[in-house]
Design a protein around this motif. Sequence first.
Motif, PDB file in Angstrom:
ATOM      1  N   ALA A   8       0.857  -1.188   0.000  1.00 27.05           N
ATOM      2  CA  ALA A   8       0.000   0.000   0.000  1.00 27.05           C
ATOM      3  C   ALA A   8       0.892   1.237   0.000  1.00 27.05           C
ATOM      4  CB  ALA A   8      -0.872   0.005   1.246  1.00 27.05           C
ATOM      5  N   LEU A   9       0.394   2.321  -0.587  1.00 19.85           N
ATOM      6  CA  LEU A   9       1.160   3.562  -0.598  1.00 19.85           C
ATOM      7  C   LEU A   9       1.451   3.993   0.826  1.00 19.85           C
ATOM      8  CD1 LEU A   9      -0.650   5.841  -3.198  1.00 19.85           C
ATOM      9  CD2 LEU A   9       1.735   5.175  -3.289  1.00 19.85           C
ATOM     10  N   PRO A  10       2.707   4.226   1.151  1.00 16.58           N
ATOM     11  CA  PRO A  10       2.977   4.744   2.488  1.00 16.58           C
ATOM     12  C   PRO A  10       2.347   6.137   2.647  1.00 16.58           C
ATOM     13  CG  PRO A  10       5.012   4.509   1.198  1.00 16.58           C
ATOM     14  CD  PRO A  10       3.884   4.080   0.331  1.00 16.58           C
ATOM     15  N   ALA A  11       1.986   6.482   3.878  1.00 17.34           N
ATOM     16  CA  ALA A  11       1.267   7.733   4.115  1.00 17.34           C
ATOM     17  C   ALA A  11       2.022   8.942   3.578  1.00 17.34           C
ATOM     18  CB  ALA A  11       1.016   7.907   5.612  1.00 17.34           C
ATOM     19  N   GLU A  12       3.331   8.913   3.745  1.00 13.84           N
ATOM     20  CA  GLU A  12       4.105  10.088   3.322  1.00 13.84           C
ATOM     21  C   GLU A  12       4.403  10.090   1.827  1.00 13.84           C
ATOM     22  OE1 GLU A  12       7.153   7.104   4.837  1.00 13.84           O
ATOM     23  OE2 GLU A  12       5.066   7.656   5.171  1.00 13.84           O
ATOM     24  N   GLY A  13       3.936   9.046   1.136  1.00 15.67           N
ATOM     25  CA  GLY A  13       4.082   9.047  -0.308  1.00 15.67           C
ATOM     26  C   GLY A  13       5.224   8.186  -0.781  1.00 15.67           C
ATOM     27  N   LEU A  14       5.007   7.544  -1.919  1.00 17.22           N
ATOM     28  CA  LEU A  14       6.012   6.689  -2.530  1.00 17.22           C
ATOM     29  C   LEU A  14       7.142   7.561  -3.079  1.00 17.22           C
ATOM     30  CD1 LEU A  14       6.198   3.625  -3.182  1.00 17.22           C
ATOM     31  CD2 LEU A  14       5.202   4.168  -5.394  1.00 17.22           C
ATOM     32  N   ASP A  15       8.377   7.182  -2.773  1.00 14.50           N
ATOM     33  CA  ASP A  15       9.528   7.992  -3.173  1.00 14.50           C
ATOM     34  C   ASP A  15      10.261   7.347  -4.346  1.00 14.50           C
ATOM     35  OD1 ASP A  15      11.656   9.684  -3.335  1.00 14.50           O
ATOM     36  OD2 ASP A  15      12.578   9.073  -1.431  1.00 14.50           O
ATOM     37  N   VAL A  16      10.193   7.999  -5.496  1.00 12.34           N
ATOM     38  CA  VAL A  16      10.884   7.453  -6.673  1.00 12.34           C
ATOM     39  C   VAL A  16      12.204   8.184  -6.933  1.00 12.34           C
ATOM     40  CG1 VAL A  16       8.999   6.374  -7.942  1.00 12.34           C
ATOM     41  CG2 VAL A  16       9.309   8.843  -8.103  1.00 12.34           C
ATOM     42  N   SER A  17      12.672   8.910  -5.927  1.00 14.93           N
ATOM     43  CA  SER A  17      13.914   9.677  -6.129  1.00 14.93           C
ATOM     44  C   SER A  17      15.157   8.810  -5.992  1.00 14.93           C
ATOM     45  CB  SER A  17      13.993  10.825  -5.123  1.00 14.93           C
ATOM     46  OG  SER A  17      14.221  10.325  -3.812  1.00 14.93           O
ATOM     47  N   ASP A  18      15.005   7.624  -5.421  1.00 13.14           N
ATOM     48  CA  ASP A  18      16.148   6.752  -5.153  1.00 13.14           C
ATOM     49  C   ASP A  18      16.762   6.249  -6.469  1.00 13.14           C
ATOM     50  OD1 ASP A  18      17.904   4.803  -4.462  1.00 13.14           O
ATOM     51  OD2 ASP A  18      16.464   3.537  -3.374  1.00 13.14           O
ATOM     52  N   PRO A  19      17.995   6.671  -6.773  1.00 17.12           N
ATOM     53  CA  PRO A  19      18.582   6.289  -8.077  1.00 17.12           C
ATOM     54  C   PRO A  19      18.808   4.789  -8.243  1.00 17.12           C
ATOM     55  CG  PRO A  19      20.173   7.524  -6.744  1.00 17.12           C
ATOM     56  CD  PRO A  19      18.867   7.562  -6.004  1.00 17.12           C
ATOM     57  N   SER A  20      18.824   4.056  -7.112  1.00 14.49           N
ATOM     58  CA  SER A  20      19.064   2.611  -7.255  1.00 14.49           C
ATOM     59  C   SER A  20      17.867   1.903  -7.907  1.00 14.49           C
ATOM     60  CB  SER A  20      19.410   1.984  -5.901  1.00 14.49           C
ATOM     61  OG  SER A  20      18.285   1.999  -5.066  1.00 14.49           O
ATOM     62  N   ILE A  21      16.686   2.535  -7.826  1.00  9.37           N
ATOM     63  CA  ILE A  21      15.511   1.977  -8.531  1.00  9.37           C
ATOM     64  C   ILE A  21      15.838   1.821 -10.016  1.00  9.37           C
ATOM     65  CG2 ILE A  21      13.138   2.468  -9.303  1.00  9.37           C
ATOM     66  CD1 ILE A  21      12.712   4.050  -6.728  1.00  9.37           C
ATOM     67  N   PHE A  22      16.479   2.863 -10.564  1.00  9.67           N
ATOM     68  CA  PHE A  22      16.744   2.894 -12.004  1.00  9.67           C
ATOM     69  C   PHE A  22      17.962   2.044 -12.363  1.00  9.67           C
ATOM     70  CE2 PHE A  22      14.517   6.647 -10.584  1.00  9.67           C
ATOM     71  CZ  PHE A  22      13.418   6.662 -11.413  1.00  9.67           C
ATOM     72  N   ALA A  23      18.934   1.978 -11.430  1.00 11.51           N
ATOM     73  CA  ALA A  23      20.095   1.129 -11.669  1.00 11.51           C
ATOM     74  C   ALA A  23      19.655  -0.332 -11.779  1.00 11.51           C
ATOM     75  CB  ALA A  23      21.117   1.300 -10.551  1.00 11.51           C
ATOM     76  N   GLN A  24      18.602  -0.697 -11.008  1.00  7.79           N
ATOM     77  CA  GLN A  24      18.104  -2.074 -11.055  1.00  7.79           C
ATOM     78  C   GLN A  24      16.978  -2.258 -12.072  1.00  7.79           C
ATOM     79  OE1 GLN A  24      17.730  -3.740  -6.817  1.00  7.79           O
ATOM     80  NE2 GLN A  24      18.003  -1.546  -6.488  1.00  7.79           N
TER      81      GLN A  24
END
Lengths: 412, 106
Positions: A8-24
């Motif tokens: 579920a979406l965390p209350a403070e909002g999903l964070d897509v700023s993490d560059p490792s998301i894109f590295a993977q």
Amino acid sequence: MEDLALDALPAEGLDVSDPSIFAQNLQGPIFERLRREDPVHYCSKSPYGPYWSVTRYKDIIEVDSNHGAFSSAGATSLDEVRAKGVSADATPIGGFLSMDPPGHGAQRKIVTPALAPSNLVKFQDLIRERTRGVLGTLPIGEEFDWAKTVSVELTMLMLATLLGFPSEGRLRLKRWSDIIAGVPGDGVVESWEQRDQELKEMARTFLMLRDERRAQEPASDLLSIMAHSPEGQALSDMEFASNVSILIVGGNDTTRNSMSATVMSFHENPGEWAKLKANPAMIDSAVSEIIRCHTPIMSQGRRATQDYELGGKTIRKGDKVMMWYISGNRDETAIRDADRFIIDRQNPRHHLSFGFGIHRCLGNRLADMQLRILLEEILAQGWSRIEVTQPPQFAQSSSVRGVRSLPVRIHP
Amino acid sequence: MPKVTYIEASGAEHFVDAPTGLSAMEVAIDNSIPGIDGDCGGQAACATCHVFVDEAWSEEVGGPSAHEAQMLELAEGAQQNSRLACQINFRSDWDGLVLRMPAAQF
């Protein structure tokens, strides 16, 4: 990360700023979920502060074409330290890309003539000759790194020519491009201080070249144009270096990674490769489709100059807004079968990879031309296919979708 | 339905029926007329459907909006009679309208 996307979406909002998301390469399902459940999404806490994510095609065009409500001044990247540096005397990056009118237009116009279709025609034969040269020396049946041997080499040769940078020093352009786009811990940049030092070296090098050009007759390369045009001469040293930085990234990361994406896309879609071989007239639309699917510049940032209603949310004046082109390019509500690579789709040019509005990619015609020639020359080699032999390595970045390595084997 | 002529930079002419209510960009795309790209799909956000309105028609068709003019500044070779085709909506009495295309869209 995949689990996080399915929670579920965390209350403070999903964070897509993490560059490792894109590295993977895990961004696909995360953005799919944002588009479906919360297309204009607020993240209140990230390492870069709070920000909005705009993930749908239409909303991205709305933000991108309204430079009055969404300012580019110093706000084009998620990590603003990246643009401004850490010290008062740091070399800024971004040039006119991080400016608003009227300053933006005046500086953009200095370099526009060099990248206009009428000027690019002059480079066409040279690009073809070099492309043929590089492809002609590739080993057949042996594994090698396409990213390094083909993508980097061809892009650097072209960028050096366009800028008027000494060709033998072209790999320095790649280094600077990685440094400009980089953040500490990405494998290239170790610390902000080290990055600043290298940016200073870049600035010194280009200021020296500018002074050399000023002493020479005007020529058609970008450095000469910037050295001689009255508007170019009005730039301060820092403004000059800053504009060089955007030309280096714009002319480098984009085409380089699209050239790798070309091979990846056809490897994953052998049916499309067969289609192209049977009908080379599809090259133009294939080029647009590669650029759409890869989205070399994944995001751009803005800062709201006023309260603004978007997708039922109120963006507040001063808020940071990220446009995720990589998500908009997968938006099923705007592009049919958006997740599939289809080289003969209808309206292949309807993609967000070049951005829209006054900051729309200046090099888009050069990119189209380089990729078109690459595909034409690959077909001319008569290879049966180019196989990707190991998973590609992606860059640790939420901005540039870099392909660090792409092991391939060419089948005769 | 008004008949409209699109003329490529090479001089090649295309005569088409222009249903009122559609834009000059949409009609060009629907009829596969080369020389108009329309990358943004009609939002006046890319300047890739740049056309020159024939002199005889420029007053009738009118000039660009402020937003459109800003995008035209990004187009190569823009002139006094330049418009974005996506912002020209055909009217029923525009029979014989002539639009010319630049050598390339930018």
